[in-house]
Motif scaffolding. Sequence first.
Motif, PDB file in Angstrom:
ATOM      1  N   ILE A  32      32.236  -7.796  36.680  1.00  0.00           N
ATOM      2  CA  ILE A  32      31.970  -6.512  36.040  1.00  0.00           C
ATOM      3  C   ILE A  32      33.305  -5.884  35.674  1.00  0.00           C
ATOM      4  O   ILE A  32      34.116  -5.598  36.553  1.00  0.00           O
ATOM      5  CB  ILE A  32      31.138  -5.590  36.957  1.00  0.00           C
ATOM      6  CG1 ILE A  32      29.735  -6.181  37.090  1.00  0.00           C
ATOM      7  CG2 ILE A  32      31.085  -4.167  36.397  1.00  0.00           C
ATOM      8  CD1 ILE A  32      28.764  -5.323  37.859  1.00  0.00           C
ATOM      9  N   HIS A  33      33.551  -5.733  34.380  1.00  0.00           N
ATOM     10  CA  HIS A  33      34.758  -5.056  33.902  1.00  0.00           C
ATOM     11  C   HIS A  33      34.378  -3.621  33.539  1.00  0.00           C
ATOM     12  O   HIS A  33      33.602  -3.390  32.612  1.00  0.00           O
ATOM     13  CB  HIS A  33      35.343  -5.783  32.684  1.00  0.00           C
ATOM     14  CG  HIS A  33      36.253  -6.912  33.036  1.00  0.00           C
ATOM     15  ND1 HIS A  33      35.804  -8.044  33.662  1.00  0.00           N
ATOM     16  CD2 HIS A  33      37.609  -7.065  32.875  1.00  0.00           C
ATOM     17  CE1 HIS A  33      36.845  -8.864  33.857  1.00  0.00           C
ATOM     18  NE2 HIS A  33      37.947  -8.299  33.392  1.00  0.00           N
ATOM     19  N   PHE A  34      34.927  -2.691  34.312  1.00  0.00           N
ATOM     20  CA  PHE A  34      34.563  -1.276  34.168  1.00  0.00           C
ATOM     21  C   PHE A  34      35.817  -0.482  34.508  1.00  0.00           C
ATOM     22  O   PHE A  34      36.409  -0.688  35.579  1.00  0.00           O
ATOM     23  CB  PHE A  34      33.436  -0.982  35.182  1.00  0.00           C
ATOM     24  CG  PHE A  34      32.643   0.264  34.926  1.00  0.00           C
ATOM     25  CD1 PHE A  34      32.519   0.797  33.647  1.00  0.00           C
ATOM     26  CD2 PHE A  34      31.985   0.896  35.984  1.00  0.00           C
ATOM     27  CE1 PHE A  34      31.747   1.939  33.431  1.00  0.00           C
ATOM     28  CE2 PHE A  34      31.213   2.036  35.779  1.00  0.00           C
ATOM     29  CZ  PHE A  34      31.097   2.561  34.498  1.00  0.00           C
ATOM     30  N   LYS A  81      40.303  -2.405  40.233  1.00  0.00           N
ATOM     31  CA  LYS A  81      41.416  -1.853  39.451  1.00  0.00           C
ATOM     32  C   LYS A  81      41.794  -2.861  38.383  1.00  0.00           C
ATOM     33  O   LYS A  81      42.034  -4.020  38.695  1.00  0.00           O
ATOM     34  CB  LYS A  81      42.620  -1.590  40.369  1.00  0.00           C
ATOM     35  CG  LYS A  81      43.856  -1.088  39.641  1.00  0.00           C
ATOM     36  CD  LYS A  81      45.040  -0.877  40.587  1.00  0.00           C
ATOM     37  CE  LYS A  81      45.887  -2.134  40.705  1.00  0.00           C
ATOM     38  NZ  LYS A  81      47.199  -1.881  41.358  1.00  0.00           N
ATOM     39  N   HIS A  82      41.800  -2.441  37.121  1.00  0.00           N
ATOM     40  CA  HIS A  82      42.267  -3.314  36.043  1.00  0.00           C
ATOM     41  C   HIS A  82      43.716  -2.944  35.720  1.00  0.00           C
ATOM     42  O   HIS A  82      44.340  -2.152  36.437  1.00  0.00           O
ATOM     43  CB  HIS A  82      41.331  -3.204  34.819  1.00  0.00           C
ATOM     44  CG  HIS A  82      41.428  -4.385  33.894  1.00  0.00           C
ATOM     45  ND1 HIS A  82      42.045  -4.314  32.669  1.00  0.00           N
ATOM     46  CD2 HIS A  82      41.019  -5.679  34.037  1.00  0.00           C
ATOM     47  CE1 HIS A  82      41.995  -5.520  32.101  1.00  0.00           C
ATOM     48  NE2 HIS A  82      41.370  -6.361  32.911  1.00  0.00           N
ATOM     49  N   HIS A  83      44.265  -3.524  34.641  1.00  0.00           N
ATOM     50  CA  HIS A  83      45.693  -3.330  34.356  1.00  0.00           C
ATOM     51  C   HIS A  83      46.085  -1.859  34.164  1.00  0.00           C
ATOM     52  O   HIS A  83      47.251  -1.505  34.322  1.00  0.00           O
ATOM     53  CB  HIS A  83      46.108  -4.119  33.106  1.00  0.00           C
ATOM     54  CG  HIS A  83      45.737  -5.572  33.123  1.00  0.00           C
ATOM     55  ND1 HIS A  83      45.652  -6.305  34.276  1.00  0.00           N
ATOM     56  CD2 HIS A  83      45.420  -6.434  32.109  1.00  0.00           C
ATOM     57  CE1 HIS A  83      45.314  -7.563  33.977  1.00  0.00           C
ATOM     58  NE2 HIS A  83      45.148  -7.655  32.676  1.00  0.00           N
ATOM     59  N   ASP A  84      45.118  -1.000  33.789  1.00  0.00           N
ATOM     60  CA  ASP A  84      45.432   0.432  33.569  1.00  0.00           C
ATOM     61  C   ASP A  84      45.666   1.191  34.875  1.00  0.00           C
ATOM     62  O   ASP A  84      46.059   2.353  34.855  1.00  0.00           O
ATOM     63  CB  ASP A  84      44.308   1.097  32.771  1.00  0.00           C
ATOM     64  CG  ASP A  84      42.971   0.901  33.447  1.00  0.00           C
ATOM     65  OD1 ASP A  84      42.722   1.543  34.481  1.00  0.00           O
ATOM     66  OD2 ASP A  84      42.173   0.071  32.954  1.00  0.00           O
ATOM     67  N   PHE A 127      35.888  -8.547  44.681  1.00  0.00           N
ATOM     68  CA  PHE A 127      36.606  -7.621  43.799  1.00  0.00           C
ATOM     69  C   PHE A 127      37.805  -8.276  43.124  1.00  0.00           C
ATOM     70  O   PHE A 127      38.333  -9.292  43.574  1.00  0.00           O
ATOM     71  CB  PHE A 127      37.032  -6.347  44.540  1.00  0.00           C
ATOM     72  CG  PHE A 127      38.017  -6.586  45.658  1.00  0.00           C
ATOM     73  CD1 PHE A 127      39.381  -6.697  45.407  1.00  0.00           C
ATOM     74  CD2 PHE A 127      37.574  -6.695  46.977  1.00  0.00           C
ATOM     75  CE1 PHE A 127      40.287  -6.913  46.440  1.00  0.00           C
ATOM     76  CE2 PHE A 127      38.470  -6.914  48.015  1.00  0.00           C
ATOM     77  CZ  PHE A 127      39.839  -7.030  47.739  1.00  0.00           C
ATOM     78  N   TYR A 128      38.201  -7.642  42.034  1.00  0.00           N
ATOM     79  CA  TYR A 128      39.400  -7.979  41.239  1.00  0.00           C
ATOM     80  C   TYR A 128      40.321  -6.795  41.429  1.00  0.00           C
ATOM     81  O   TYR A 128      39.904  -5.648  41.216  1.00  0.00           O
ATOM     82  CB  TYR A 128      38.920  -8.114  39.807  1.00  0.00           C
ATOM     83  CG  TYR A 128      39.876  -8.199  38.645  1.00  0.00           C
ATOM     84  CD1 TYR A 128      39.848  -9.313  37.787  1.00  0.00           C
ATOM     85  CD2 TYR A 128      40.735  -7.171  38.291  1.00  0.00           C
ATOM     86  CE1 TYR A 128      40.656  -9.394  36.659  1.00  0.00           C
ATOM     87  CE2 TYR A 128      41.548  -7.248  37.171  1.00  0.00           C
ATOM     88  CZ  TYR A 128      41.504  -8.357  36.359  1.00  0.00           C
ATOM     89  OH  TYR A 128      42.293  -8.439  35.233  1.00  0.00           O
ATOM     90  N   LEU A 129      41.516  -7.036  41.872  1.00  0.00           N
ATOM     91  CA  LEU A 129      42.498  -5.966  42.013  1.00  0.00           C
ATOM     92  C   LEU A 129      43.712  -6.413  41.217  1.00  0.00           C
ATOM     93  O   LEU A 129      44.485  -7.259  41.665  1.00  0.00           O
ATOM     94  CB  LEU A 129      42.844  -5.756  43.492  1.00  0.00           C
ATOM     95  CG  LEU A 129      43.774  -4.570  43.787  1.00  0.00           C
ATOM     96  CD1 LEU A 129      43.090  -3.235  43.539  1.00  0.00           C
ATOM     97  CD2 LEU A 129      44.289  -4.617  45.223  1.00  0.00           C
ATOM     98  N   PHE A 167      42.609 -12.671  41.687  1.00  0.00           N
ATOM     99  CA  PHE A 167      43.979 -12.265  41.325  1.00  0.00           C
ATOM    100  C   PHE A 167      44.302 -12.703  39.919  1.00  0.00           C
ATOM    101  O   PHE A 167      44.490 -13.890  39.659  1.00  0.00           O
ATOM    102  CB  PHE A 167      44.994 -12.996  42.202  1.00  0.00           C
ATOM    103  CG  PHE A 167      45.192 -12.412  43.541  1.00  0.00           C
ATOM    104  CD1 PHE A 167      45.262 -11.044  43.730  1.00  0.00           C
ATOM    105  CD2 PHE A 167      45.349 -13.244  44.639  1.00  0.00           C
ATOM    106  CE1 PHE A 167      45.467 -10.529  44.977  1.00  0.00           C
ATOM    107  CE2 PHE A 167      45.557 -12.729  45.894  1.00  0.00           C
ATOM    108  CZ  PHE A 167      45.618 -11.364  46.065  1.00  0.00           C
ATOM    109  N   ASP A 168      44.399 -11.745  39.065  1.00  0.00           N
ATOM    110  CA  ASP A 168      44.829 -12.046  37.716  1.00  0.00           C
ATOM    111  C   ASP A 168      46.331 -12.330  37.737  1.00  0.00           C
ATOM    112  O   ASP A 168      47.074 -11.676  38.455  1.00  0.00           O
ATOM    113  CB  ASP A 168      44.531 -10.812  36.882  1.00  0.00           C
ATOM    114  CG  ASP A 168      44.653 -11.104  35.437  1.00  0.00           C
ATOM    115  OD1 ASP A 168      43.627 -11.437  34.856  1.00  0.00           O
ATOM    116  OD2 ASP A 168      45.771 -11.017  34.921  1.00  0.00           O
ATOM    117  N   GLY A 169      46.754 -13.286  36.930  1.00  0.00           N
ATOM    118  CA  GLY A 169      48.178 -13.622  36.920  1.00  0.00           C
ATOM    119  C   GLY A 169      49.010 -12.730  36.004  1.00  0.00           C
ATOM    120  O   GLY A 169      50.245 -12.774  36.039  1.00  0.00           O
TER     121      GLY A 169
END
Length: 449
Positions: A32-34, A81-84, A127-129, A167-169
């Motif tokens: 979920i990208h929010f 938390k996304h890149h913003d 989660f994606y952090l 973990f996004d690179g």
Amino acid sequence: MGYLEFIKAAANVKPSKRQLHTFSQVGFYAFIHFSPNTYTNLEWGLGNESPQIFNPVELDCDEWVDSIKSAGIKGVVITAKHHDGFCLWQSKYTEHCMKNSPYKDGKGDIVRELAEACQRGGIEMGFYLSPWDRNSKYYGTDEYNTYYKNQLTELLTNYGKIFHVWFDGACGEGPNGKRQEYDFNGYIEIIRKLQPDATIFNDAGPDIRWCGNESGKARQAEWAVVPCELCHRAEVQTNGALLQGDLSHMNNWDKDIGVISNIVYSRGLVFCPSEVDMSIRPGWFYHPDEEPHSLERLFDTYINSVGANASFILNIPPMPSGKFDCRDIKRLKELGDKIKNSFSDDFIRSSGTSVEFERLFGTQCAFKVALPEKKKISYVVLQEDISRGQRVESFKIYKRNRSGDWGSVYSGFTIGNKKICPVNFVTDEIKIHITASRDETLMKKISLY
Ligand code: FUL
């Protein structure tokens, strides 16, 4: 080490319990990208968005979970938390979070709402952090790693059991124009300590790696056993190289990362299966002018991920209201129905037929099934006992023709956790010939639909 010894060692590289869980038992999960991007129509937020714009007044996480489950999906990973840099929970360490959003008068906590809905719905939570943070004033300094670890700790301790951490690179510039040196080893240590059963996704491992594209396709030969040069955060399980090679040129998008002629040059092998990531629409975040992909494309991606020895993370972006778009809700249900209908009646089990095993030369072997009556077969599904390693290099499927001889109907490469072979024929007898295997084939299950 000799060549045969090396091949045998490769065949015996095994998954951890946590890898088996996420990769084999959960297998298909939602993303979920929010974030404020949902309100600004961006894919990568700038980090200076006001928390005031984030207000999903109609949010109901039970509805998300219901839709997700209607697709047959068993877990969810949210962009905490996304890149913003905006945090979807009540973080003690920043003001750039739900505390300053009008949602529930600044008392909202979307990570909590989702974790509780997952628990009620019986699906797993992850989660994606994003390490890349375009808002944090610490970004680009040592303090940022402490900030990031504090946030990881909040997410790993306050929201129940977590099955997957993403973990996004991406490592871009922060608000002060500096880039950050991420302390991945330190992050991993915290996750292992606080949630030892959670898998960690990253391009370099340790538990699950990126398949190499965002268009939703695993490889023709997808190996979970890969060189440590590719997944250097995973645990090396073989000792000694066969050839004194160097595979540091390898990339996640290379076609041949697991094949034997390549891995003989590796400094050691690791178990790190691939994850196919894709969004139900072109963007990761919601954009009102986009449409969901067709049912055919999504089902095809399922066959080419879950059915190709990879896991599948399918993104569904909520709208500014907090709800999923009704077109996406409909597509998820259609996908779930198609998966259920395609794989509901296994002719082997429903007829009580047993599978006959025949040893051939060396590690070659064959499995034969004679059904009590002719059936129209649409899928042959093969599963190795991946808990004991991945072995099959290639196989062929034959059906018995009316004349009594065997006609070749499919040839494939790897099997691994699950290989779904789409076919189309009528027969009462089939044979699966394992034409090459790194060691004795340990077939867990063969199904015909
Ligand atoms: C990428 C990110 O940059 C995208 O925004 C998205 O989150 C995708 C899943 O990973 O690296």
